[in-house]
Design a protein around this motif. Structure first.
Motif, PDB file in Angstrom:
ATOM      1  N   ALA A  17     -14.107  -8.837  70.212  1.00 44.91           N
ATOM      2  CA  ALA A  17     -14.221  -7.484  70.760  1.00 44.91           C
ATOM      3  C   ALA A  17     -12.850  -6.909  71.064  1.00 44.91           C
ATOM      4  CB  ALA A  17     -15.075  -7.504  72.029  1.00 44.91           C
ATOM      5  N   GLY A  18     -11.972  -7.722  71.631  1.00 45.64           N
ATOM      6  CA  GLY A  18     -10.623  -7.254  71.928  1.00 45.64           C
ATOM      7  C   GLY A  18      -9.811  -6.970  70.681  1.00 45.64           C
ATOM      8  N   TRP A  19      -9.967  -7.800  69.671  1.00 44.23           N
ATOM      9  CA  TRP A  19      -9.198  -7.634  68.445  1.00 44.23           C
ATOM     10  C   TRP A  19      -9.651  -6.425  67.640  1.00 44.23           C
ATOM     11  CZ3 TRP A  19      -4.845  -9.702  66.689  1.00 44.23           C
ATOM     12  CH2 TRP A  19      -4.510  -9.497  65.353  1.00 44.23           C
ATOM     13  N   PHE A  20     -10.965  -6.288  67.452  1.00 37.25           N
ATOM     14  CA  PHE A  20     -11.475  -5.230  66.589  1.00 37.25           C
ATOM     15  C   PHE A  20     -11.801  -3.941  67.339  1.00 37.25           C
ATOM     16  CE2 PHE A  20     -12.625  -9.067  64.154  1.00 37.25           C
ATOM     17  CZ  PHE A  20     -11.893  -8.794  63.016  1.00 37.25           C
ATOM     18  N   GLY A  21     -12.126  -4.013  68.615  1.00 36.67           N
ATOM     19  CA  GLY A  21     -12.553  -2.819  69.333  1.00 36.67           C
ATOM     20  C   GLY A  21     -11.576  -2.316  70.366  1.00 36.67           C
ATOM     21  N   GLY A  22     -10.555  -3.086  70.667  1.00 34.51           N
ATOM     22  CA  GLY A  22      -9.580  -2.663  71.654  1.00 34.51           C
ATOM     23  C   GLY A  22      -9.956  -3.136  73.053  1.00 34.51           C
ATOM     24  N   ALA A  25     -13.536  -2.160  74.508  1.00 31.04           N
ATOM     25  CA  ALA A  25     -14.614  -3.016  74.016  1.00 31.04           C
ATOM     26  C   ALA A  25     -14.560  -4.382  74.672  1.00 31.04           C
ATOM     27  CB  ALA A  25     -14.510  -3.160  72.498  1.00 31.04           C
ATOM     28  N   PHE A  26     -13.345  -4.878  74.896  1.00 28.87           N
ATOM     29  CA  PHE A  26     -13.181  -6.161  75.584  1.00 28.87           C
ATOM     30  C   PHE A  26     -13.796  -6.098  76.981  1.00 28.87           C
ATOM     31  CE2 PHE A  26     -10.728  -8.710  78.583  1.00 28.87           C
ATOM     32  CZ  PHE A  26     -10.865  -9.970  78.040  1.00 28.87           C
ATOM     33  N   VAL A  29     -17.712  -5.905  76.760  1.00 28.90           N
ATOM     34  CA  VAL A  29     -18.310  -7.206  76.437  1.00 28.90           C
ATOM     35  C   VAL A  29     -18.212  -8.150  77.638  1.00 28.90           C
ATOM     36  CG1 VAL A  29     -18.063  -9.250  74.975  1.00 28.90           C
ATOM     37  CG2 VAL A  29     -17.998  -6.986  73.962  1.00 28.90           C
TER      38      VAL A  29
END
Length: 61
Positions: A17-22, A25-26, A29
């Motif tokens: 979530a952190g990698w793809f959504g920023g 998103a992290f 989640v």
């Protein structure tokens, strides 16, 4: 499933979530995971849906 394995899956979900959504998103989640953990622990200790309904009805008075 053991506790270490579940923890690893949760950390992997946060990492994706952190990698793809920023960062937003992290945080989303992480918050939903914490809420799910709390509800799971509550249900595991004998909580029922009726308890939730009663809590909401008490709060509305």
């Amino acid at each position: 499933m053991g506790t270490p394995f579940v923890g690893m899956i949760a950390r992997m979900a946060l990492a994706f979530a952190g990698w793809f959504g920023g960062f937003g998103a992290f945080l989303l989640v992480a918050a939903l995971g914490g809420l799910g953990w709390m509800l799971g622990r509550w249900y595991e200790r004998g909580g029922t849906v009726q308890d939730v309904r009663n809590a909401f009805l008490r709060g509305r008075r």
